[in-house]
Write a protein that holds these residues in place. Sequence first.
Motif, PDB file in Angstrom:
ATOM      1  N   ARG A 153       0.834  -1.210   0.000  1.00  0.00           N
ATOM      2  CA  ARG A 153       0.000   0.000   0.000  1.00  0.00           C
ATOM      3  C   ARG A 153       0.868   1.260   0.000  1.00  0.00           C
ATOM      4  NH1 ARG A 153      -4.999  -0.925   4.203  1.00  0.00           N
ATOM      5  NH2 ARG A 153      -6.166  -2.385   2.907  1.00  0.00           N
ATOM      6  N   ASN A 156       2.534   1.601  -3.415  1.00  0.00           N
ATOM      7  CA  ASN A 156       1.554   2.092  -4.383  1.00  0.00           C
ATOM      8  C   ASN A 156       1.246   3.579  -4.167  1.00  0.00           C
ATOM      9  OD1 ASN A 156      -0.389   1.653  -6.557  1.00  0.00           O
ATOM     10  ND2 ASN A 156      -1.931   1.982  -4.960  1.00  0.00           N
ATOM     11  N   TYR A 157       1.124   3.972  -2.923  1.00  0.00           N
ATOM     12  CA  TYR A 157       0.881   5.401  -2.618  1.00  0.00           C
ATOM     13  C   TYR A 157       2.016   6.264  -3.158  1.00  0.00           C
ATOM     14  CZ  TYR A 157       0.443   9.723   0.024  1.00  0.00           C
ATOM     15  OH  TYR A 157       0.350  11.052   0.373  1.00  0.00           O
ATOM     16  N   GLY A 158       3.260   5.797  -2.977  1.00  0.00           N
ATOM     17  CA  GLY A 158       4.412   6.540  -3.482  1.00  0.00           C
ATOM     18  C   GLY A 158       4.401   6.645  -4.995  1.00  0.00           C
ATOM     19  N   VAL A 160       1.698   6.466  -7.017  1.00  0.00           N
ATOM     20  CA  VAL A 160       0.581   7.333  -7.412  1.00  0.00           C
ATOM     21  C   VAL A 160       0.924   8.797  -7.155  1.00  0.00           C
ATOM     22  CG1 VAL A 160      -1.813   7.944  -6.849  1.00  0.00           C
ATOM     23  CG2 VAL A 160      -1.167   5.547  -7.129  1.00  0.00           C
ATOM     24  N   LYS A 161       1.544   9.062  -6.021  1.00  0.00           N
ATOM     25  CA  LYS A 161       1.890  10.440  -5.677  1.00  0.00           C
ATOM     26  C   LYS A 161       2.951  11.015  -6.631  1.00  0.00           C
ATOM     27  CE  LYS A 161       2.882  13.462  -1.901  1.00  0.00           C
ATOM     28  NZ  LYS A 161       2.938  13.675  -0.496  1.00  0.00           N
ATOM     29  N   ALA A 162       3.894  10.146  -7.063  1.00  0.00           N
ATOM     30  CA  ALA A 162       4.946  10.595  -7.971  1.00  0.00           C
ATOM     31  C   ALA A 162       4.341  10.873  -9.331  1.00  0.00           C
ATOM     32  CB  ALA A 162       6.037   9.554  -8.082  1.00  0.00           C
TER      33      ALA A 162
END
Length: 162
Positions: A153, A156-158, A160-162
Amino acid sequence: MKGYAIPSKMPWHLTDDVYVPVNSNGEFHWVLAVVALKERCIKVYDSMFSNRSNRKLFSEIQKMATMLPKYLELSGFYEQNERTNWSVLKCYQGKNKSHPFEVSHVTGIAQQEISSLDCEIFVAAYAEYLSDGLQVPSCGINVDTLRLRYASRLWNYGIVKA
């Protein structure tokens, strides 16, 4: 709204529960304290509850139970009646605004092995179960699976944020 872990993002009077991870003076053990505002209670979810020797941790929770009502009073929490009329709730009647919250240690929940240092995984799992409106199970929390799930998670957050 059931619960919220970051009180600065949402006013406390608009939520039912506030999740607070608690560490005892830099020790390796963490617990989840759930401030149940409508019950005027702090529910403590401890993955090593059988280890009652941690008096420092109990002291930290008691400090929170004593300081929290004063904070709520000074912040105008009790005057916020748009969602809940605090003065009519049974647990608030007969108590002055600075009366300490009750502290309840939740039992019958999944526990970590005595030799492990997995309390942070258990705190995250407890918070996840509770925020989904589920009961914390009495057993069956697999820390290896949770580590993989939480790591994926975050990865994936990293992305999406990038």
